[in-house]
Scaffold this motif. Structure first.
Motif, PDB file in Angstrom:
ATOM      1  N   UNK A 142       0.826  -1.210   0.000  1.00  0.00           N
ATOM      2  CA  UNK A 142       0.000   0.000   0.000  1.00  0.00           C
ATOM      3  C   UNK A 142       0.858   1.258   0.000  1.00  0.00           C
ATOM      4  N   UNK A 143       1.949   1.224   0.740  1.00  0.00           N
ATOM      5  CA  UNK A 143       2.780   2.427   0.853  1.00  0.00           C
ATOM      6  C   UNK A 143       3.432   2.792  -0.473  1.00  0.00           C
ATOM      7  N   UNK A 144       3.455   1.859  -1.404  1.00  0.00           N
ATOM      8  CA  UNK A 144       4.100   2.159  -2.685  1.00  0.00           C
ATOM      9  C   UNK A 144       3.112   2.293  -3.846  1.00  0.00           C
ATOM     10  N   UNK A 145       1.846   2.261  -3.543  1.00  0.00           N
ATOM     11  CA  UNK A 145       0.867   2.416  -4.619  1.00  0.00           C
ATOM     12  C   UNK A 145       0.912   3.833  -5.173  1.00  0.00           C
ATOM     13  N   UNK A 146       0.907   3.990  -6.489  1.00  0.00           N
ATOM     14  CA  UNK A 146       0.796   5.332  -7.050  1.00  0.00           C
ATOM     15  C   UNK A 146      -0.508   5.983  -6.596  1.00  0.00           C
ATOM     16  N   UNK A 147      -0.476   7.295  -6.471  1.00  0.00           N
ATOM     17  CA  UNK A 147      -1.636   8.011  -5.950  1.00  0.00           C
ATOM     18  C   UNK A 147      -2.874   7.764  -6.815  1.00  0.00           C
ATOM     19  N   UNK A 177       1.718  10.850   2.821  1.00  0.00           N
ATOM     20  CA  UNK A 177       1.846   9.405   2.989  1.00  0.00           C
ATOM     21  C   UNK A 177       2.928   9.151   4.015  1.00  0.00           C
ATOM     22  N   UNK A 183       0.718   2.123   7.622  1.00  0.00           N
ATOM     23  CA  UNK A 183       0.689   3.150   6.580  1.00  0.00           C
ATOM     24  C   UNK A 183      -0.472   4.108   6.794  1.00  0.00           C
ATOM     25  N   UNK A 232       4.767   6.127   6.650  1.00  0.00           N
ATOM     26  CA  UNK A 232       4.912   4.787   7.224  1.00  0.00           C
ATOM     27  C   UNK A 232       5.506   4.936   8.608  1.00  0.00           C
ATOM     28  N   UNK A 273     -15.503  -1.542   2.371  1.00  0.00           N
ATOM     29  CA  UNK A 273     -15.361  -1.156   3.780  1.00  0.00           C
ATOM     30  C   UNK A 273     -16.105  -2.111   4.709  1.00  0.00           C
ATOM     31  N   UNK A 329      -2.476   7.538   5.093  1.00  0.00           N
ATOM     32  CA  UNK A 329      -2.680   8.503   4.023  1.00  0.00           C
ATOM     33  C   UNK A 329      -3.510   9.630   4.618  1.00  0.00           C
ATOM     34  N   UNK A 362      -8.664   1.391  -4.354  1.00  0.00           N
ATOM     35  CA  UNK A 362      -8.677   0.603  -3.122  1.00  0.00           C
ATOM     36  C   UNK A 362      -9.822   1.056  -2.224  1.00  0.00           C
ATOM     37  N   UNK A 363     -10.459   2.162  -2.604  1.00  0.00           N
ATOM     38  CA  UNK A 363     -11.563   2.684  -1.805  1.00  0.00           C
ATOM     39  C   UNK A 363     -12.884   2.047  -2.222  1.00  0.00           C
ATOM     40  N   UNK A 364     -13.858   2.060  -1.323  1.00  0.00           N
ATOM     41  CA  UNK A 364     -15.169   1.499  -1.675  1.00  0.00           C
ATOM     42  C   UNK A 364     -15.882   2.386  -2.688  1.00  0.00           C
ATOM     43  N   UNK A 415      -4.475   4.486  -6.018  1.00  0.00           N
ATOM     44  CA  UNK A 415      -5.039   4.400  -4.672  1.00  0.00           C
ATOM     45  C   UNK A 415      -6.563   4.488  -4.672  1.00  0.00           C
ATOM     46  N   UNK A 416      -7.112   5.248  -5.590  1.00  0.00           N
ATOM     47  CA  UNK A 416      -8.568   5.370  -5.651  1.00  0.00           C
ATOM     48  C   UNK A 416      -9.260   4.019  -5.776  1.00  0.00           C
ATOM     49  N   UNK A 474     -15.656   8.324   0.936  1.00  0.00           N
ATOM     50  CA  UNK A 474     -14.747   7.211   0.655  1.00  0.00           C
ATOM     51  C   UNK A 474     -13.448   7.706   0.041  1.00  0.00           C
ATOM     52  N   UNK A 516      -6.840  -5.049   0.408  1.00  0.00           N
ATOM     53  CA  UNK A 516      -5.812  -4.057   0.052  1.00  0.00           C
ATOM     54  C   UNK A 516      -5.223  -4.253  -1.328  1.00  0.00           C
ATOM     55  N   UNK A 530       2.455  14.346  -1.491  1.00  0.00           N
ATOM     56  CA  UNK A 530       2.276  14.291  -2.935  1.00  0.00           C
ATOM     57  C   UNK A 530       1.169  15.228  -3.366  1.00  0.00           C
ATOM     58  N   UNK A 536     -20.281   5.325  -3.397  1.00  0.00           N
ATOM     59  CA  UNK A 536     -20.458   4.488  -2.206  1.00  0.00           C
ATOM     60  C   UNK A 536     -21.505   5.007  -1.234  1.00  0.00           C
ATOM     61  N   UNK A 543     -14.562   2.525 -11.614  1.00  0.00           N
ATOM     62  CA  UNK A 543     -14.553   1.933 -10.275  1.00  0.00           C
ATOM     63  C   UNK A 543     -15.535   0.782 -10.161  1.00  0.00           C
ATOM     64  N   UNK A 560      -3.722   1.862   7.371  1.00  0.00           N
ATOM     65  CA  UNK A 560      -3.545   0.428   7.159  1.00  0.00           C
ATOM     66  C   UNK A 560      -2.627  -0.097   8.243  1.00  0.00           C
TER      67      UNK A 560
END
Lengths: 287, 287, 287, 287
Positions: free
Chosen positions: C96-101, D63, D20, D65, C116, D22, C107-109, C104-105, D244, C186, D52, D111, C241, D252
């Motif tokens: 997760x800490x290395x996901x591009x911004x 972000x 982590x 950690x 969630x 955000x 990963x959200x509900x 990241x969207x 969301x 995740x 970022x 959501x 999404x 996390x």
């Protein structure tokens, strides 16, 4: 007094031996609703079945174990209904503290009537209204004005909160929403299945009907929130907390159903006090 | 036979005149559960109240109209419970076609147990299992293994489908999910409120408990899906379709509640056949 | 490389002037998916329309304002798709800490993927599995094994938690549930609409298809949780999404729709490296 | 122009290595909102972190950690906000057919804003109103009048349809319901997190705030459906479809959170055109 002739045909294809059916298709037998003639015809000669009388508002359960193949159930009845009539303005609410214990159940939430979630909503809309029959009627009117009747717009898991959100449904959904709002307003309310004399043919062929009873002034008064029938012509089949209790058919096993066929005719015989069902401003009770 | 002493204290602050309470805090009086002593103490001298016996599994409803101010309700009871015990392997299911009409209600969905939505789910997991007590037990085990007990993880509108999705809850949620899965498997199941003798103190102070009865072999057998108590030490207070029917307190009016205080002690008197509640492999029934 | 010929016909009756349509029916144009021929035919001569290219994975939106009367939209395309292929065992998860911004969207509900609420559920089933592509595949398999495909078993408001409870759905529901479970684990996951080359004719006529992309090892890999198509033959139309973003048609105004007609053919030309889509154990990516 | 000083402190206890975070706690940098001073202080010397910048309405993602142990994050900023002001009566709606493609996303359900289910509801209440800013304002007023603000009355899975049913919530719930009703009325609407200058201290200590932007006349206009703050004093942190997307903290790993501490002060310097935020009848836009 009104006198109704009911003719009802159900057709199924049964795929497995021993499919079990529970029907509530008999006219209920109560002090106000008497059956002067009835016949039940079941097409399968070897099907086992029996009709059980319940203490619950005179309803009768037809239990049937069918064999594979076609199954036709035909029920005819002639039913006389007298109505207890009262002036709406003279019907008071029963304070919660004075509700009979057996009535109290109908103030609790049920599968399709999640009144527990509607307390604020009902409070905001109906708490300030004068107590009495008029308050129940205001709830009935609110539902009728805010929900649109549309065939096939809901399904077997649609409940009152869905209807409140989506504002569309069939008679069963109107009934569930009215019941939920009544309970949220501390008015005991229950679900009745019956037949819909006087329904607008534009809404489709004659069908089972669902309506509402609210406990006021020590009795259960009739309300028809969908407004699709003439209340005086509604024949009671079964009574429960909501549709979960009183489906006209509950089926266990592999079965394909056809659309039920229903016909209700009213007799008129003024000489003997039998009138056609008509709309009235009076409050009607048959329980 | 087990013998339990119950001590129960409820405290409220009432803000309005005429707040109405419905309590199910009395030990139920049944063939299997007898009350040899009890006392009820209500702090408000002028409160009106009465205890009504219901035909529903011996439960008693305390109805009370309180005045503004502090209200304390204290109930003490000494209760003897005998258990009908059976070998699990010898308990068969009752086919739907042979269920008594009054039991049939407990196969229908209810507010917190939406079994109608779980048919495929239950079919996939439990339909292939051998019929009988073991199948109900498998459902009980499944719930216990797949839901985590966590205080305050649910609220008053949490129902079985929520618990199935979120996999966390308190004893009431475990009970609702087990009931819903049983009904979806055509096993009549109902909700019992009582007390939780033998609960792990790590889960918090002693509290009301919720457990399950499943109709098998012509009787209602006890199950404790949350596994937080010793089933033999569960004292029945009230019985219903789900928590909507049998909240220990239903309150109408402006009232602030404190945490109930409950204490349950078991007596032991081997000479007279009174043992401490203990875990057993036998199936237990008290109804 | 695979080469697909798409033929797509949509028919509507428009009741009001100025009904607005947003279509995602064009093949997306990406680095991996190139369109060598296409034609768009719109039956209404005076309808205003335009095709807008979006930066979002090459999708194109056809915006159309129609006039009252019949409306037919016909789209033909010849599309070549190359696949980035990788050995599943060599594809790691991205922490997760290395996901591009911008990833990241996913990963959200979202509307239909309420991840969630599924955290405990996903944790219990999938957290202990080895990290990597295999974990996403395990989720895909779980969904395929626990949900039954049935036409018309869901509706426009059916979301992942409903499918988790009811265990039945169509390809869109399988996709939503897999996406929700991935996010709850995740793993960023998103919804792709496309066409379903290779679908079993027993499931009905050819139709739009919905499938899933999961972000692993720095790319988006394809998954087909309903298992109704050959992944190598899936043509991307739009990416979002969940189904709320990428309905093939979003319509504003009074319009009656007919069932879309879709045909997808694959070409084979081994001399030029064009093969028929086939099942493979390799992980496939086209984004 | 208004000038705000923000002081924000977050405290956590981290239980696992590599938790982590955000955060969206930085003031967004936009054409209308400029940051003249800021400082970020993170208590853990060895935590890895970065800020970022996103293209999405100037928001910035922190972000981080963290290591096990206490973690304190302190952010200070001085922020100047200019407002585009317009006469409400002169702001028209943008027809769906003319909405930019990137705005169109905000008309779809998300959501927590299930606008797809509210079409009939919104139609019945708002379709007949004059088009324009006033229609969005009517929706805002409706939500404010029909929902009661109550701390802790909702939870992380509460969505717009729940609030519509239960009629109680916090600022986030007001925002979700207004957004859902706008989208159901074909008005693009989105969710903004920020700070709540001017909130009534009776509602509790200063907190993050959630408000709404509706796309009208080619811009995004501010609305504050909970009515708990002075719109002119709202500082934008992050912007998304609903909560969301833009939680102030997404975490996390095993972490215990304390209540955030927030302070917002407004400067006044009339000589340089800096006024205290005040209520106005004008429509305000900062995007």
């Amino acid at each position: 007094m009104v006198k109704l002739q009911l003719e009802l045909e159900l057709s199924y294809t049964v795929f497995e031996p021993g499919a079990d059916f529970f029907f509530y298709i008999h006219a209920a037998c109560t002090q106000y609703q008497t059956v002067s003639f009835e016949s039940l015809d079941i097409s399968q000669k070897h099907a086992r079945w029996e009709v059980q009388q319940s203490q619950n508002v005179g309803q009768r359960c037809l239990r049937l174990s069918a064999e594979p193949g076609a199954l036709h159930v035909r029920y005819l009845a002639t039913v006389a209904i007298t109505h207890f009539c009262a002036e709406p303005a003279q019907i008071a609410e029963v304070p919660v503290s004075q509700l009979p214990l057996e009535v109290l159940h109908y103030i609790y939430p049920s599968r399709y009537c999640q009144s527990d979630r509607l307390a604020n909503f009902a409070m905001g809309l109906f708490a300030h209204l004068p107590q009495g029959y008029a308050r129940a009627q205001a709830i009935c009117e609110w539902v009728r004005q805010h929900v649109t009747f549309r065939s096939n717009s809901s399904n077997a898991s649609t409940a009152a909160v869905d209807t409140l959100v989506e504002r569309v449904g069939v008679c069963r959904d109107f009934a569930h929403l009215m019941i939920a709002l009544c309970r949220a307003s501390n008015l005991p309310a229950r679900f009745v299945t019956g037949t819909d004399y006087g329904a607008d043919p534009a809404l489709g062929p004659s069908d089972f009907h669902a309506y509402v009873e609210v406990y006021l002034g020590g009795r259960w008064y009739l309300f028809d929130p969908s407004g699709t029938a003439i209340p005086m012509g509604m024949m009671r089949l079964a009574t429960g907390r909501d549709a979960a209790d009183v489906a006209f058919a509950t089926i266990f096993g592999g079965v394909m159903s056809e659309q039920p066929r229903i016909r209700v005719l009213a007799e008129s015989d003024e000489a003997h006090g039998v009138s056609l069902p008509s709309h009235t401003h009076l409050a009607l009770s048959t329980a």
